[in-house]
Design a protein around this motif. Structure first.
Motif, mmCIF file in Angstrom:
data_model
loop_
_atom_site.group_PDB
_atom_site.id
_atom_site.type_symbol
_atom_site.label_atom_id
_atom_site.label_comp_id
_atom_site.label_asym_id
_atom_site.label_seq_id
_atom_site.Cartn_x
_atom_site.Cartn_y
_atom_site.Cartn_z
ATOM 1 N N ALA A 138 0.823 -1.216 0.000
ATOM 2 C CA ALA A 138 0.000 0.000 0.000
ATOM 3 C C ALA A 138 0.853 1.261 0.000
ATOM 4 O O ALA A 138 0.460 2.277 -0.591
ATOM 5 C CB ALA A 138 -0.929 -0.008 1.212
ATOM 6 N N PHE A 139 2.032 1.214 0.649
ATOM 7 C CA PHE A 139 2.854 2.407 0.811
ATOM 8 C C PHE A 139 4.050 2.444 -0.139
ATOM 9 O O PHE A 139 4.918 3.307 -0.011
ATOM 10 C CB PHE A 139 3.359 2.516 2.250
ATOM 11 C CG PHE A 139 2.252 2.620 3.271
ATOM 12 C CD1 PHE A 139 0.970 2.998 2.900
ATOM 13 C CD2 PHE A 139 2.479 2.326 4.610
ATOM 14 C CE1 PHE A 139 -0.055 3.093 3.833
ATOM 15 C CE2 PHE A 139 1.466 2.414 5.548
ATOM 16 C CZ PHE A 139 0.198 2.797 5.157
ATOM 17 N N HIS A 140 4.082 1.520 -1.086
ATOM 18 C CA HIS A 140 5.168 1.546 -2.072
ATOM 19 C C HIS A 140 5.127 2.850 -2.866
ATOM 20 O O HIS A 140 6.164 3.405 -3.236
ATOM 21 C CB HIS A 140 5.060 0.346 -3.010
ATOM 22 C CG HIS A 140 6.149 0.301 -4.036
ATOM 23 N ND1 HIS A 140 7.455 0.009 -3.711
ATOM 24 C CD2 HIS A 140 6.144 0.546 -5.375
ATOM 25 C CE1 HIS A 140 8.201 0.057 -4.807
ATOM 26 N NE2 HIS A 140 7.435 0.380 -5.827
ATOM 27 N N GLU A 141 3.934 3.345 -3.121
ATOM 28 C CA GLU A 141 3.730 4.662 -3.701
ATOM 29 C C GLU A 141 2.818 5.451 -2.766
ATOM 30 O O GLU A 141 2.050 4.874 -2.006
ATOM 31 C CB GLU A 141 3.107 4.567 -5.095
ATOM 32 C CG GLU A 141 4.013 3.898 -6.119
ATOM 33 C CD GLU A 141 3.377 3.862 -7.492
ATOM 34 O OE1 GLU A 141 2.194 4.251 -7.605
ATOM 35 O OE2 GLU A 141 4.051 3.451 -8.443
ATOM 36 N N LEU A 142 2.903 6.760 -2.837
ATOM 37 C CA LEU A 142 2.104 7.602 -1.957
ATOM 38 C C LEU A 142 0.620 7.377 -2.222
ATOM 39 O O LEU A 142 0.144 7.625 -3.337
ATOM 40 C CB LEU A 142 2.455 9.072 -2.182
ATOM 41 C CG LEU A 142 1.666 10.076 -1.344
ATOM 42 C CD1 LEU A 142 2.034 9.943 0.124
ATOM 43 C CD2 LEU A 142 1.919 11.493 -1.839
ATOM 44 N N PRO A 143 -0.167 6.900 -1.232
ATOM 45 C CA PRO A 143 -1.590 6.646 -1.465
ATOM 46 C C PRO A 143 -2.415 7.911 -1.311
ATOM 47 O O PRO A 143 -2.064 8.800 -0.516
ATOM 48 C CB PRO A 143 -1.941 5.625 -0.377
ATOM 49 C CG PRO A 143 -1.022 5.973 0.744
ATOM 50 C CD PRO A 143 0.264 6.471 0.114
#
Length: 399
Positions: free
Chosen positions: A362-367
């Protein structure tokens, strides 16, 4: 001449017009087919539409709570005079539906904003409203960016409290100190057996943010961390005095009614990387997540460290003030800061599990803000406590 005209008019009135001939037999009136079916309103009080009015003695029809499916359209045939008029009957009351046992969420396709399912889900049910005397929403979701950082924050009511009707006992506060560029945060978890612990959590968060702002605005520009914990404890005691109608502060009553954990700190821009400073009271905690390596590092001495014995459920929390132990360090490239309550930390553990994978993905990219809150509200059997999480991405660590 007038007498002759009068006599002629009298003869016409009595005997009819001699030229009119025999009176024509009236043609029977053709029965007309009603093109509009009769209609009785739900309350039975007003008749509308054509056709035969309802029998005034017939009981009113109940309002239907369903809409019948549309079938093929049928063109009405010729009238049938010999057919008896339709009988009107009151709608029969429906039997109440049988109680349904909660069904796992995986029994139907997941809708876009359903809680993410991690492993075996919690049974689906309709949450009860909060029984708190003041408004206490199930969800808090916040997010914004400064020139140095991007912030996400969320707090969600746990599944156990949604079943019982208890309010969300967690709380969170986040602020930006413009002069220093620091992001300030406070995360609190009201102790479960304290009836007003949600009020204590809110009081502690606000007191902590106020103490950090005061310290940064002072001539030294430094936060008094011991004074922060003492000030949060005093604020809880004072709030308990007001809420309980006491004449003076009673620390025991404040602890019994409003005990709460607290993690408070700040992240400041620094040439060598973002600098983190924080203090802790109770079992809420903080982590650094290396996004690329998918590895979690716990920053505070709690039950979440790998290989250490899990603490008992008893929590030493505010308004008892623990020894001040300030944690500080720098965030490296590709790292983000996480601060959360045990509703997040317990299922996360050391991060080497399905929950750790869920948040690493979920936090691999800015949600987006709402997705951040939705990811926190994951569904997994047995993990049903309130969850609160603060996350900070340095701009260079995004993506």
């Amino acid at each position: 001449m007038f007498a002759s005209f009068l006599r002629h008019a009298l003869d016409w009135f009595i005997d009819g017009d001699e030229k009119a001939g025999p009176a024509a037999t009236p043609e029977p009136r053709r029965q007309q087919r009603d093109l509009h079916p009769p209609h009785v309103p739900a309350n039975g009080s007003v008749y509308q539409g054509g056709g035969r009015p309802p029998d005034s003695e017939a009981p009113p029809q109940r309002e239907q709570i369903f809409v019948a499916p549309a079938g093929p359209r049928v063109t009405p045939g010729p009238p049938m005079p010999s057919a008896p008029p339709p009988q009107r009957h009151a709608a029969q009351p429906e039997s109440p539906p049988a109680a349904r046992a909660p069904q796992p969420q995986e029994t139907r396709p997941r809708r876009p904003w359903d809680p993410p399912v991690v492993g075996k889900p919690t049974a689906a049910f309709a949450p009860k409203p909060s029984m708190a005397s003041a408004y206490r929403p199930d969800y808090i979701a916040d997010g914004w960016a400064t020139r140095d950082f991007v912030v996400r924050a969320a707090s969600v009511r746990g599944y156990s409290h949604r079943v019982s009707g208890d309010p969300r006992q967690d709380d969170i506060a986040v602020a930006w100190h413009e002069a220093s560029g620091a992001v300030l945060f406070a995360v609190a978890d009201g102790v479960g057996n304290a009836p007003l612990s949600h009020v204590g959590a809110t009081s502690a968060c606000r007191a902590a943010i106020s103490a950090m702002t005061t310290g940064l605005d002072s001539p030294t520009g430094r936060v008094d961390w011991a004074g922060l914990l003492q000030g949060a404890a005093w604020q809880i005691c004072e709030q308990a005095r007001i809420s309980l109608g006491l004449r003076e502060i009673n620390k025991q009553a404040a602890e019994e009614q409003m005990a709460t954990t607290l993690v408070a700190g700040m992240v400041l821009p620094h040439p060598d990387g973002p600098r983190v400073e924080l203090v802790q009271a109770g079992d809420s905690s903080a982590w650094i997540l290396n996004v690329r390596a998918r590895r979690y590092q716990c920053l505070t001495p709690t039950k979440f460290r790998q290989g250490e014995e899990v603490f008992s459920n008893s929590v030493v929390a505010l308004p008892r003030v623990p020894p001040t132990d300030v944690k500080h360090g720098l965030l490296n490239q590709g790292e983000i800061l996480l601060v959360g309550t045990d509703g997040f930390g317990d299922p996360l553990g050391d991060g080497n599990n399905m929950i750790g994978d869920h948040f690493a993905d979920a936090f691999h990219e800015l949600p987006p803000v709402l997705k951040f809150a939705n990811d926190l509200d994951f569904s997994r059997e047995t993990w049903d406590d309130d969850r609160t999480l603060f996350a900070l991405w340095p701009h260079r660590s995004r993506g």
